[in-house]
Each structure stands twice: as C-alpha cells, then as structure tokens.
Scaffold this motif. Structure first.
Motif, PDB file in Angstrom:
ATOM      1  N   LEU A   1       0.716  -1.665   0.112  1.00 42.75           N
ATOM      2  CA  LEU A   1       0.013   0.004   0.160  1.00 42.75           C
ATOM      3  C   LEU A   1       1.045   1.266   0.131  1.00 42.75           C
ATOM      4  O   LEU A   1      -0.050   2.251  -0.718  1.00 42.75           O
ATOM      5  N   LEU A   2       2.179   0.891   0.454  1.00 41.44           N
ATOM      6  CA  LEU A   2       2.900   2.056   0.968  1.00 41.44           C
ATOM      7  C   LEU A   2       3.289   2.962  -1.247  1.00 41.44           C
ATOM      8  O   LEU A   2       3.669   4.017  -1.180  1.00 41.44           O
ATOM      9  N   ASN A   3       3.797   1.233  -1.466  1.00 42.80           N
ATOM     10  CA  ASN A   3       4.376   1.783  -2.741  1.00 42.80           C
ATOM     11  C   ASN A   3       3.310   2.524  -3.644  1.00 42.80           C
ATOM     12  O   ASN A   3       3.473   2.929  -4.224  1.00 42.80           O
ATOM     13  N   LYS A   4       2.465   1.918  -3.388  1.00 45.65           N
ATOM     14  CA  LYS A   4       0.967   2.347  -4.178  1.00 45.65           C
ATOM     15  C   LYS A   4       0.722   3.894  -4.376  1.00 45.65           C
ATOM     16  O   LYS A   4       0.916   4.468  -5.304  1.00 45.65           O
ATOM     17  N   ARG A   5       0.955   3.616  -2.502  1.00 47.12           N
ATOM     18  CA  ARG A   5       0.489   6.024  -2.607  1.00 47.12           C
ATOM     19  C   ARG A   5       2.096   6.252  -3.121  1.00 47.12           C
ATOM     20  O   ARG A   5       1.618   7.380  -3.652  1.00 47.12           O
ATOM     21  N   ALA A   6       2.881   5.916  -2.611  1.00 49.31           N
ATOM     22  CA  ALA A   6       4.432   6.706  -3.632  1.00 49.31           C
ATOM     23  C   ALA A   6       4.517   6.782  -5.748  1.00 49.31           C
ATOM     24  O   ALA A   6       4.514   7.779  -5.857  1.00 49.31           O
ATOM     25  N   THR A   7       3.900   5.894  -5.190  1.00 45.53           N
ATOM     26  CA  THR A   7       3.594   5.225  -7.117  1.00 45.53           C
ATOM     27  C   THR A   7       2.619   6.900  -7.588  1.00 45.53           C
ATOM     28  O   THR A   7       2.562   7.798  -8.596  1.00 45.53           O
ATOM     29  N   TYR A   8       1.800   6.887  -6.821  1.00 43.44           N
ATOM     30  CA  TYR A   8       0.208   7.994  -6.865  1.00 43.44           C
ATOM     31  C   TYR A   8       0.721  10.139  -6.766  1.00 43.44           C
ATOM     32  O   TYR A   8       1.297  10.511  -7.310  1.00 43.44           O
ATOM     33  N   ALA A   9       2.104   9.440  -5.527  1.00 45.60           N
ATOM     34  CA  ALA A   9       2.795  10.253  -4.916  1.00 45.60           C
ATOM     35  C   ALA A   9       3.793  10.960  -6.536  1.00 45.60           C
ATOM     36  O   ALA A   9       3.928  12.324  -7.095  1.00 45.60           O
ATOM     37  N   ALA A  10       4.714  10.201  -6.873  1.00 44.22           N
ATOM     38  CA  ALA A  10       5.655  10.077  -8.094  1.00 44.22           C
ATOM     39  C   ALA A  10       4.527  10.720  -9.244  1.00 44.22           C
ATOM     40  O   ALA A  10       4.924  11.937 -10.007  1.00 44.22           O
ATOM     41  N   GLU A  11       3.104  10.631  -9.611  1.00 48.32           N
ATOM     42  CA  GLU A  11       3.008  11.585 -10.355  1.00 48.32           C
ATOM     43  C   GLU A  11       2.344  13.012 -10.106  1.00 48.32           C
ATOM     44  O   GLU A  11       2.677  13.770 -11.287  1.00 48.32           O
ATOM     45  N   ILE A  12       1.975  12.767  -9.459  1.00 48.22           N
ATOM     46  CA  ILE A  12       2.052  14.276  -8.281  1.00 48.22           C
ATOM     47  C   ILE A  12       3.069  15.288  -8.474  1.00 48.22           C
ATOM     48  O   ILE A  12       2.912  16.395  -9.390  1.00 48.22           O
ATOM     49  N   GLY A  13       3.738  14.321  -8.253  1.00 47.88           N
ATOM     50  CA  GLY A  13       5.346  15.285  -8.827  1.00 47.88           C
ATOM     51  C   GLY A  13       5.247  15.550 -10.078  1.00 47.88           C
ATOM     52  O   GLY A  13       6.921  16.834 -10.391  1.00 47.88           O
ATOM     53  N   LYS A  14       5.215  14.604 -10.989  1.00 48.45           N
ATOM     54  CA  LYS A  14       5.641  15.328 -11.994  1.00 48.45           C
ATOM     55  C   LYS A  14       4.568  15.845 -12.657  1.00 48.45           C
ATOM     56  O   LYS A  14       4.926  16.781 -13.285  1.00 48.45           O
ATOM     57  N   ILE A  15       3.631  15.874 -11.716  1.00 47.30           N
ATOM     58  CA  ILE A  15       3.016  17.161 -12.526  1.00 47.30           C
ATOM     59  C   ILE A  15       2.858  18.701 -12.008  1.00 47.30           C
ATOM     60  O   ILE A  15       3.253  19.768 -12.253  1.00 47.30           O
ATOM     61  N   LYS A  16       3.648  18.607 -10.948  1.00 45.05           N
ATOM     62  CA  LYS A  16       3.940  19.763  -9.578  1.00 45.05           C
ATOM     63  C   LYS A  16       5.058  20.322 -10.362  1.00 45.05           C
ATOM     64  O   LYS A  16       6.268  21.602 -11.136  1.00 45.05           O
ATOM     65  N   LYS A  17       6.138  19.750 -11.448  1.00 43.18           N
ATOM     66  CA  LYS A  17       7.315  19.258 -12.111  1.00 43.18           C
ATOM     67  C   LYS A  17       7.039  20.854 -13.357  1.00 43.18           C
ATOM     68  O   LYS A  17       7.947  21.256 -13.325  1.00 43.18           O
ATOM     69  N   GLN A  18       5.943  20.002 -14.028  1.00 47.24           N
ATOM     70  CA  GLN A  18       5.472  20.447 -15.334  1.00 47.24           C
ATOM     71  C   GLN A  18       4.994  22.559 -14.583  1.00 47.24           C
ATOM     72  O   GLN A  18       5.327  22.886 -16.047  1.00 47.24           O
ATOM     73  N   LYS A  19       4.964  22.305 -13.608  1.00 44.89           N
ATOM     74  CA  LYS A  19       4.436  23.094 -13.468  1.00 44.89           C
ATOM     75  C   LYS A  19       4.982  24.495 -12.361  1.00 44.89           C
ATOM     76  O   LYS A  19       4.430  25.479 -12.341  1.00 44.89           O
ATOM     77  N   GLY A  20       6.433  23.729 -12.311  1.00 45.55           N
ATOM     78  CA  GLY A  20       7.264  24.738 -11.501  1.00 45.55           C
ATOM     79  C   GLY A  20       6.750  24.985 -10.003  1.00 45.55           C
ATOM     80  O   GLY A  20       6.918  25.319  -9.780  1.00 45.55           O
ATOM     81  N   LEU A  21       5.938  24.149  -9.180  1.00 46.39           N
ATOM     82  CA  LEU A  21       5.687  23.872  -8.075  1.00 46.39           C
ATOM     83  C   LEU A  21       6.507  22.991  -7.043  1.00 46.39           C
ATOM     84  O   LEU A  21       6.935  22.424  -7.569  1.00 46.39           O
ATOM     85  N   PRO A  22       6.501  23.727  -6.499  1.00 40.33           N
ATOM     86  CA  PRO A  22       7.335  23.040  -4.990  1.00 40.33           C
ATOM     87  C   PRO A  22       7.032  21.519  -4.539  1.00 40.33           C
ATOM     88  O   PRO A  22       5.960  21.221  -4.221  1.00 40.33           O
ATOM     89  N   VAL A  23       8.035  20.557  -4.552  1.00 36.58           N
ATOM     90  CA  VAL A  23       7.010  18.907  -3.878  1.00 36.58           C
ATOM     91  C   VAL A  23       6.851  19.354  -2.829  1.00 36.58           C
ATOM     92  O   VAL A  23       5.438  18.378  -2.420  1.00 36.58           O
ATOM     93  N   PHE A  24       7.198  19.675  -1.624  1.00 36.68           N
ATOM     94  CA  PHE A  24       6.939  20.187  -0.536  1.00 36.68           C
ATOM     95  C   PHE A  24       5.768  20.731  -0.198  1.00 36.68           C
ATOM     96  O   PHE A  24       5.607  22.335  -0.467  1.00 36.68           O
ATOM     97  N   ASP A  25       4.566  20.621   0.365  1.00 34.50           N
ATOM     98  CA  ASP A  25       3.118  21.672   0.059  1.00 34.50           C
ATOM     99  C   ASP A  25       2.393  21.001   1.796  1.00 34.50           C
ATOM    100  O   ASP A  25       2.198  20.387   2.402  1.00 34.50           O
ATOM    101  N   GLU A  26       3.503  22.541   2.617  1.00 32.21           N
ATOM    102  CA  GLU A  26       2.842  22.698   3.479  1.00 32.21           C
ATOM    103  C   GLU A  26       1.356  22.699   3.951  1.00 32.21           C
ATOM    104  O   GLU A  26       0.519  21.812   4.883  1.00 32.21           O
ATOM    105  N   GLY A  27       0.441  23.037   4.003  1.00 33.58           N
ATOM    106  CA  GLY A  27      -0.940  23.228   3.532  1.00 33.58           C
ATOM    107  C   GLY A  27      -0.976  21.461   3.709  1.00 33.58           C
ATOM    108  O   GLY A  27      -2.666  21.291   4.265  1.00 33.58           O
ATOM    109  N   ARG A  28      -1.496  20.702   2.719  1.00 38.01           N
ATOM    110  CA  ARG A  28      -1.675  19.580   2.398  1.00 38.01           C
ATOM    111  C   ARG A  28      -1.267  19.000   3.556  1.00 38.01           C
ATOM    112  O   ARG A  28      -2.080  17.638   4.295  1.00 38.01           O
TER     113      ARG A  28
END
Ligand code: ISJ
Length: 87
Positions: free
Chosen positions: A20-47
């Motif tokens: 489950l943790l690997n599955k969660r990390a896989t989803y986060a990796a997808e979020i990471g790709k989108i952040k990179k495209q948009k120039g957003l930081p990885v760390f999102d304190e609010g989230r």
C-alpha cells in the motif's frame, strides 16, 4: 495462538502495508511530475497539515488502539519519505 503465529500474522500485514505504501508513493510520483511541469515545489505544507488533521480525526473515531498522535507521527514519516520519491 503463540508468539510465532502472531508474528506470522504481523509479517503478512507488513507485506500489505509495504504494498500500500508503494502504491501511495506511485501516486505521489505522478503528483511530483505534475508539480515539475507547473514549476511547483514538492513540499506542500498546507496539504501535509490537512492530511495530518484528517488522520487524527479518523484515528479518534476509530478509537485505537493506536492514538491520533501515533498516527500523526507515522504519517509525518510517510510524507517525509514520500517527498523523496517526488524529487
Ligand atoms: C503527494 C504530495 O506531495 C507531498 C507529499 C505529501 C504526502 O505524502 O501526502 C503531501 C504533500 C506534499 O508535501 C502532494 O502534494 O499531494
């Protein structure tokens, strides 16, 4: 049941948790790709704070044995390690 039988059950749950943790990390990796495209930081304190709030709320409703604080500690580490996958 004896200690070994309980430990076998724990080992089985560890396998499920890892999967489950690997599955969660896989989803986060997808979020990471989108952040990179948009120039957003990885760390999102609010989230992260909202994940921790939700986890504490759900843990309180579940009624233990792990406390809301314990779950928050666990999720702090999960999110810290998850960020590394997004880098
Ligand atoms: C996965 C994300 O990236 C980071 C990791 C988080 C997590 O593991 O839940 C939450 C926020 C971010 O710091 C996200 O932004 O949702």
């Amino acid at each position: 049941m004896d200690i070994n039988e309980w430990r076998i059950r724990i080992d089985e749950l560890n396998d499920e948790l890892m999967s489950l943790l690997n599955k969660r990390a896989t989803y986060a990796a997808e979020i990471g790709k989108i952040k990179k495209q948009k120039g957003l930081p990885v760390f999102d304190e609010g989230r992260e704070q909202s994940v921790l709030n939700l986890v504490a709320e759900k843990a309180a409703k579940a009624g233990g044995p792990l406390s809301p604080e314990s779950f928050q500690n666990i999720f702090r580490v999960i999110m810290e390690e998850t960020r590394k996958v997004e880098e």
